[in-house]
Enzyme design. Structure first.
Site, PDB file in Angstrom:
ATOM      1  N   TYR A   1     113.343 -11.624  25.402  1.00 21.32           N
ATOM      2  CA  TYR A   1     113.426 -11.906  23.642  1.00 21.32           C
ATOM      3  C   TYR A   1     113.216 -13.474  23.667  1.00 21.32           C
ATOM      4  O   TYR A   1     113.685 -14.202  24.871  1.00 21.32           O
ATOM      5  CB  TYR A   1     114.748 -11.760  23.438  1.00 21.32           C
ATOM      6  CG  TYR A   1     114.981 -10.580  22.361  1.00 21.32           C
ATOM      7  CD1 TYR A   1     114.169 -10.552  21.302  1.00 21.32           C
ATOM      8  CD2 TYR A   1     115.588  -9.477  22.570  1.00 21.32           C
ATOM      9  CE1 TYR A   1     114.063  -9.411  20.518  1.00 21.32           C
ATOM     10  CE2 TYR A   1     115.535  -8.495  21.923  1.00 21.32           C
ATOM     11  CZ  TYR A   1     114.856  -8.232  20.748  1.00 21.32           C
ATOM     12  OH  TYR A   1     114.858  -7.224  20.039  1.00 21.32           O
TER      13      TYR A   1
ATOM     14  N   GLU B   1     112.878 -15.426  20.326  1.00 21.29           N
ATOM     15  CA  GLU B   1     112.873 -15.528  18.777  1.00 21.29           C
ATOM     16  C   GLU B   1     112.948 -17.209  18.739  1.00 21.29           C
ATOM     17  O   GLU B   1     113.616 -17.799  19.712  1.00 21.29           O
ATOM     18  CB  GLU B   1     113.936 -14.925  18.094  1.00 21.29           C
ATOM     19  CG  GLU B   1     113.520 -13.660  17.823  1.00 21.29           C
ATOM     20  CD  GLU B   1     114.831 -12.605  17.419  1.00 21.29           C
ATOM     21  OE1 GLU B   1     116.001 -12.945  17.745  1.00 21.29           O
ATOM     22  OE2 GLU B   1     114.528 -11.655  16.691  1.00 21.29           O
TER      23      GLU B   1
ATOM     24  N   ASP C   1      91.761 -14.303   5.010  1.00 23.11           N
ATOM     25  CA  ASP C   1      92.038 -13.284   6.202  1.00 23.11           C
ATOM     26  C   ASP C   1      90.706 -12.885   6.827  1.00 23.11           C
ATOM     27  O   ASP C   1      89.949 -12.332   6.231  1.00 23.11           O
ATOM     28  CB  ASP C   1      92.566 -11.994   5.351  1.00 23.11           C
ATOM     29  CG  ASP C   1      93.032 -10.831   6.345  1.00 23.11           C
ATOM     30  OD1 ASP C   1      92.296 -11.018   7.693  1.00 23.11           O
ATOM     31  OD2 ASP C   1      93.548 -10.215   6.081  1.00 23.11           O
TER      32      ASP C   1
ATOM     33  N   THR D   1      93.589 -10.812  12.731  1.00 18.72           N
ATOM     34  CA  THR D   1      94.198 -10.043  14.171  1.00 18.72           C
ATOM     35  C   THR D   1      93.252 -10.370  15.192  1.00 18.72           C
ATOM     36  O   THR D   1      92.253 -11.024  15.094  1.00 18.72           O
ATOM     37  CB  THR D   1      93.843  -8.358  14.114  1.00 18.72           C
ATOM     38  OG1 THR D   1      92.408  -8.282  13.238  1.00 18.72           O
ATOM     39  CG2 THR D   1      94.782  -7.960  12.575  1.00 18.72           C
TER      40      THR D   1
ATOM     41  N   LYS E   1      90.126  -7.014  16.873  1.00 18.63           N
ATOM     42  CA  LYS E   1      88.797  -6.330  16.144  1.00 18.63           C
ATOM     43  C   LYS E   1      87.699  -7.102  16.769  1.00 18.63           C
ATOM     44  O   LYS E   1      87.338  -6.962  18.027  1.00 18.63           O
ATOM     45  CB  LYS E   1      88.739  -6.694  14.683  1.00 18.63           C
ATOM     46  CG  LYS E   1      90.075  -5.736  13.916  1.00 18.63           C
ATOM     47  CD  LYS E   1      89.940  -5.793  12.557  1.00 18.63           C
ATOM     48  CE  LYS E   1      90.991  -5.000  11.926  1.00 18.63           C
ATOM     49  NZ  LYS E   1      92.195  -5.695  11.636  1.00 18.63           N
TER      50      LYS E   1
ATOM     51  N   ARG F   1      95.982  -5.891  20.481  1.00 22.30           N
ATOM     52  CA  ARG F   1      96.309  -5.881  19.291  1.00 22.30           C
ATOM     53  C   ARG F   1      97.555  -6.860  18.764  1.00 22.30           C
ATOM     54  O   ARG F   1      98.474  -6.994  19.793  1.00 22.30           O
ATOM     55  CB  ARG F   1      97.034  -4.315  19.077  1.00 22.30           C
ATOM     56  CG  ARG F   1      96.247  -3.215  19.541  1.00 22.30           C
ATOM     57  CD  ARG F   1      96.727  -1.904  18.985  1.00 22.30           C
ATOM     58  NE  ARG F   1      96.455  -1.807  17.472  1.00 22.30           N
ATOM     59  CZ  ARG F   1      95.407  -1.628  17.036  1.00 22.30           C
ATOM     60  NH1 ARG F   1      94.168  -1.187  17.884  1.00 22.30           N
ATOM     61  NH2 ARG F   1      95.147  -1.276  15.577  1.00 22.30           N
TER      62      ARG F   1
HETATM   63  N1  DSN Z   1      92.832  -0.935   9.603  1.00 23.37           N
HETATM   64  C1  DSN Z   1      92.069  -2.086   9.459  1.00 23.37           C
HETATM   65  C2  DSN Z   1      90.775  -1.930   9.139  1.00 23.37           C
HETATM   66  O1  DSN Z   1      90.030  -0.611   9.725  1.00 23.37           O
HETATM   67  O2  DSN Z   1      89.907  -2.457   8.674  1.00 23.37           O
HETATM   68  C3  DSN Z   1      92.231  -3.199   8.465  1.00 23.37           C
HETATM   69  O3  DSN Z   1      93.806  -3.373   8.533  1.00 23.37           O
END
Ligand code: DSN
Length: 489
Positions: free
Chosen positions: A77, A79, A254, A283, A286, A292
């Site tokens: 942990y 925090e 974003d 994120t 991607k 993730r």
């Molecule tokens: N789930 C993602 C996407 O497929 O674009 C976005 O959160």
């Protein structure tokens, strides 16, 4: 088809033998406790190796990134923030978080990076609260005589709550390619703010900056959100910042979908959000090809508030994932990642050209990022039918709304395709032309059927032999561009 020498392998080919030994040992250990999980893990790799993955938000992280997550950092942990934890014994977590943040700052040229968010929605919530705290709460506390929060009366709190809960957010609409967390009503972002959306030009499908500026002048939002999850074009973030500045809004970008193209220097200048946005969220899994998770980059005036993401918004940081973020960001700082990112964009272009020359309809008529949005109405199909028929043929995609979608957000009229994952496998432009050919083949051989019961927008028939033909053609492409080459379980 031959694999391209520049990007023919996911990172890790050079240590594949060692990684194989590590995975074999790990699976043996898992097998001794719960063999069904070991079996599912093996099966997942086999399935991923055997399918044409075109989901625009997915990728294949390197074995180094994946292995980093399987450690005892999971048990700790932590925090709080670096050096200021609510738990003892966080010295190694501090090292990990500092390294991940340092890599992020260097990679993106950001003054400040916060690597704790567990996901993109968490990163956006941290950003929303940081903007509210900086823009609304801090000035309001000063108005109340700069009292310590503990000294506020009930009436002070009520006044603060009213102000925090009465702010406006302007974001891209879902059907134009925006994300759920950009103010879509069923999402918390559409409930915690008074919300308005901007769309795209109905004739071209492109973002209409004049319309965004007009909406901003009328609505006077505290926050303008730029960025998308299904818009196949680049955004001029310098223009978005001018619009935000004119109305006194905070620009939040974003970049979850295209962070890899920013990191890989495909998006530079006005197309690089980081110098233009007050706060940038992303994120890490991607196009950036990490574990993730999420991340927030901020200009100095927002960094103190972002730094309070935990415990303000987040639970304990996932230290094992922060460690993997550091590894992935280190990979993204290598020159090979820039070659990869360029190839992602070139491949999207080839995929789009492949559709256009076969008379398929694309939203905006093409792409200049990593996304191609195919309008399947010319095949007489809904997005749902197209998605299912393609899956039957081993092509993994997701259905997606097109602007002003007549079939709504569940059945949709589009298929969203992305190139990051197959580019990691080594696919090049010729391969993506072939992928377009296979997709058109499947859709041309799919017939919508009227259902005797249930929603007919989901029912279809794939002509006999199509699935087998496409599977065989895909197998050739997949074998020429293996996933995790040299990795054997
Ligand atoms: N789930 C993602 C996407 O497929 O674009 C976005 O959160």
């Amino acid at each position: 088809m031959t694999a391209d020498p520049v990007t023919s392998h996911a990172p890790g080919a050079e240590y594949a033998e060692t990684a194989s030994a590590a995975y074999r040992a790990a699976l043996q250990v898992i097998e001794s406790v719960e063999p069904r999980i070991a079996a599912a893990t093996r099966k997942e790799l086999a399935d991923q190796r055997d399918s044409l993955k075109l989901i625009a938000s997915e990728n294949y992280a390197s074995p180094a990134v994946l292995l980093t997550m399987g450690s005892w950092f999971s048990d700790k942990y932590a925090e709080g923030t670096i050096g200021h934890r609510f738990y003892a014994g966080c010295q190694n977590v501090d090292t990990v978080e500092s390294l991940a943040a340092e890599h992020a700052r260097e990679l993106f040229g950001a003054p400040y990076a916060y690597v704790q968010p567990h996901s993109g929605i968490d990163a956006n919530l941290v950003a929303f609260w940081a903007i509210l705290a900086t823009r609304v709460e801090a000035p309001e506390l000063a108005n109340l005589g700069a009292k310590h929060v503990n000294d506020l009366s009930e009436a002070d709190w009520e006044s603060l709550r009213n102000k925090l809960g009465n702010q406006r957010l302007l974001g891209m609409s879902l059907d134009a390619g925006g994300h759920l967390t950009h103010g879509f009503r069923p999402n918390i972002s559409g409930k915690m703010f008074h919300q308005r959306s901007y769309g795209t030009d109905p004739n071209t499908g492109f973002l209409d900056y004049d319309a965004v500026a007009k909406a901003a002048r009328e609505f006077k939002p505290l926050i303008i959100v730029a960025g998308y999850s299904a818009y196949p074009r680049r955004v001029n973030f310098a223009t978005m910042r001018e619009i935000a500045d004119e109305v006194g809004a905070t620009l939040m970008v974003d970049m979850a979908h295209f962070a890899g193209l920013v990191a890989g220097k495909v998006f530079t200048g006005d197309e690089d959000p980081v110098p233009h946005a007050h706060v940038t969220t992303t994120t890490t899994h991607k196009s950036l090809r990490g574990p993730r998770g999420g991340m927030v980059l901020a200009q100095p005036e927002y960094s103190d508030a972002v730094d309070k993401g935990c415990p303000m918004v987040l639970g304990g940081p996932l230290s094992h994932v922060m460690a993997a973020k550091a590894v992935a960001l280190a990979e993204a700082r290598q020159p090979a990642f820039q070659a990869y990112a360029r190839r992602v964009a070139d491949n999207a272009q080839a995929l789009a050209d492949g559709f256009l020359k076969r008379d398929a309809n694309l939203v905006t008529g093409g792409t200049d990022n990593h996304i191609v949005l195919l309008d399947v109405t010319s095949f007489g199909l809904t997005g749902r039918q197209a998605e299912s028929a393609l899956l039957d043929a081993g092509i993994v995609t997701n259905r997606n709304s097109v602007p002003s979608d007549p079939n709504g957000a569940w059945y949709t009229s589009g298929i969203r395709l992305g190139t990051p994952a197959l580019t990691t496998r080594g696919f090049g432009p010729d391969d993506f032309d072939r992928v377009a050919e296979l997709i058109v083949d499947v859709l041309s051989n799919t017939t919508p059927t009227q259902a005797s019961s249930g929603p007919s927008k989901a029912k279809y028939t794939l002509a006999a032999g199509t699935a087998e033909r496409i599977h065989a053609a895909s197998a050739e492409l997949l074998e020429a561009n293996p996933l995790y080459p040299g990795l054997t379980l």
